[in-house]
Write an enzyme that holds these catalytic residues in place. Structure first.
Site, short mmCIF file in Angstrom:
data_model
loop_
_atom_site.label_atom_id
_atom_site.label_comp_id
_atom_site.label_asym_id
_atom_site.label_seq_id
_atom_site.Cartn_x
_atom_site.Cartn_y
_atom_site.Cartn_z
N LYS A 53 0.91 -1.15 0.05
CA LYS A 53 -0.05 -0.14 0.01
C LYS A 53 0.90 1.50 -0.02
O LYS A 53 0.55 2.07 -0.71
CB LYS A 53 -0.87 0.02 1.32
CG LYS A 53 -2.12 -0.87 1.10
CD LYS A 53 -2.73 -1.08 2.55
CE LYS A 53 -3.83 -2.41 2.37
NZ LYS A 53 -4.58 -2.80 3.57
N GLN A 97 -4.72 -1.31 9.90
CA GLN A 97 -4.30 -2.72 9.33
C GLN A 97 -4.90 -3.59 10.20
O GLN A 97 -4.72 -3.63 11.29
CB GLN A 97 -3.05 -2.83 9.07
CG GLN A 97 -2.79 -4.15 8.25
CD GLN A 97 -3.29 -4.15 6.90
OE1 GLN A 97 -3.36 -3.17 6.05
NE2 GLN A 97 -3.79 -5.34 6.50
N ASP A 120 -11.04 3.02 4.59
CA ASP A 120 -11.29 1.59 4.42
C ASP A 120 -12.98 1.22 4.34
O ASP A 120 -13.18 0.18 4.07
CB ASP A 120 -10.64 0.81 5.60
CG ASP A 120 -9.62 -0.02 4.98
OD1 ASP A 120 -9.47 -0.56 3.78
OD2 ASP A 120 -8.62 -0.43 5.99
N1 GUN Z 1 -6.60 -6.99 6.27
C1 GUN Z 1 -7.05 -7.56 5.44
N2 GUN Z 1 -7.27 -7.02 4.44
C2 GUN Z 1 -7.57 -5.60 4.82
C3 GUN Z 1 -7.74 -4.39 4.22
O1 GUN Z 1 -8.64 -4.24 3.18
N3 GUN Z 1 -8.02 -3.41 5.40
C4 GUN Z 1 -7.35 -3.57 6.30
N4 GUN Z 1 -7.43 -2.33 6.89
N5 GUN Z 1 -6.81 -4.50 6.69
C5 GUN Z 1 -7.06 -5.88 6.17
#
Ligand code: GUN
Length: 283
Positions: A53, A97, A120
């Site tokens: 990311k 996350q 998100d």
């Molecule tokens: N953990 C697994 N997929 C994701 C996601 O798309 N966003 C976040 N914040 N954590 C995750």
């Protein structure tokens, strides 16, 4: 007939090019989109996701800052960080996350994120807006899947869509988005009976469970669109191989459309995150 491959890698590159152009437009207004990422604990997959990311942010001109915490972090420390980021005008998006370490109440942390900075789409206010049919920020993986389906013009209205998996991150929001496009939606989960039979009647089959080879060719209706959200690391013969939830080599001969792993849904998730960041910065 072999299935058409839904190429998430190339569509994500197109989306990123659009994000880059939008970042350039925002810079003329003196705005540089900023993403703050909170990473707690030492989950290996989370570290890889966060690195990817951050790299995508760098490439498109979005400023990203990662706040790392040990697995022993206290709830109060994370809450304090979220509050500081909510108040920071240089931060337009906040991403926590998941998963967080076991002692942390994840819901409380997600609820503390300002809904306007929730790139998100996990805040209850944003999930509620999606439920009410007036989506604001849409969770990235479901948004990326809908973009792939639109781009390939996969018919949805009146079609049967079966979602395997009921997570708050993928299964539930995706089911709502498919419903909004007039699909007839079924969600299957670990307690569901006859998953094979449900899957077999799907025009659109989405696998978001996290089990390699869960979806076999016998479970797929000829011509169906099969979307693979699984990310499973298999180590065989000393090699580390990334596979989805779908037996790709067999299913591609039955399906009408199919996403590969890697190169399908994964890159789209990151592309949608960048779009959400830029949108948050331009408000
Ligand atoms: N953990 C697994 N997929 C994701 C996601 O798309 N966003 C976040 N914040 N954590 C995750």
């Amino acid at each position: 007939m072999a299935a058409r491959i839904l190429d998430g890698k190339s569509l994500a590159a197109q989306v990123r090019a659009g994000v880059k152009a939008e970042v350039a437009r925002l810079s003329q207004r003196g705005i540089r989109p900023g993403l703050a990422v909170i990473l707690a604990g030492d989950d290996a997959a989370s570290r890889v996701y966060v690195r990817n990311k951050a790299r995508a942010c760098e490439e498109t001109g979005v400023r990203s800052t990662v706040f790392e915490y040990p697995s022993t972090v206290k709830q109060s420390e994370l809450l304090e960080r979220v509050r500081a980021l909510n108040a920071d005008p240089a931060v337009h998006g906040i991403l926590v996350q998941l998963p967080l370490p076991g002692q942390i109440d994840s819901e409380k942390i997600l609820e503390a994120v300002s809904p306007a900075k929730d790139v998100d789409g996990f805040h209850p206010a944003n999930l509620g807006a999606l439920l009410a049919g007036r989506p604001r920020v849409v969770p990235c993986t479901p948004a990326g899947i809908m973009r792939l389906l639109s781009e390939a013009a996969v018919p949805l209205a009146g079609r049967s869509a079966v979602v395997l998996g009921r997570s708050n991150i993928v299964g539930k929001p995706l089911a709502l988005l498919l419903l909004q496009r007039d699909a007839t939606v079924t969600i299957c989960h670990s307690k569901s009976k006859n998953i094979e039979m449900e899957a077999k009647q799907a025009d659109i089959l989405i696998a978001a469970v996290g089990r390699a080879n869960l979806v076999t060719a016998a479970m797929v209706k000829p011509g169906a669109c099969v979307i693979d959200v699984g990310v499973n690391r298999l180590s065989d013969a000393g090699a580390n191989r990334l596979v989805g939830d779908v037996d790709f080599d067999a299913v591609k001969n039955v399906a009408g459309w199919i996403t590969p792993v890697p190169g399908g849904v994964g890159p789209m998730t990151i592309a949608m995150l960048l779009e959400n960041c830029v949108k948050a910065a331009s408000l």
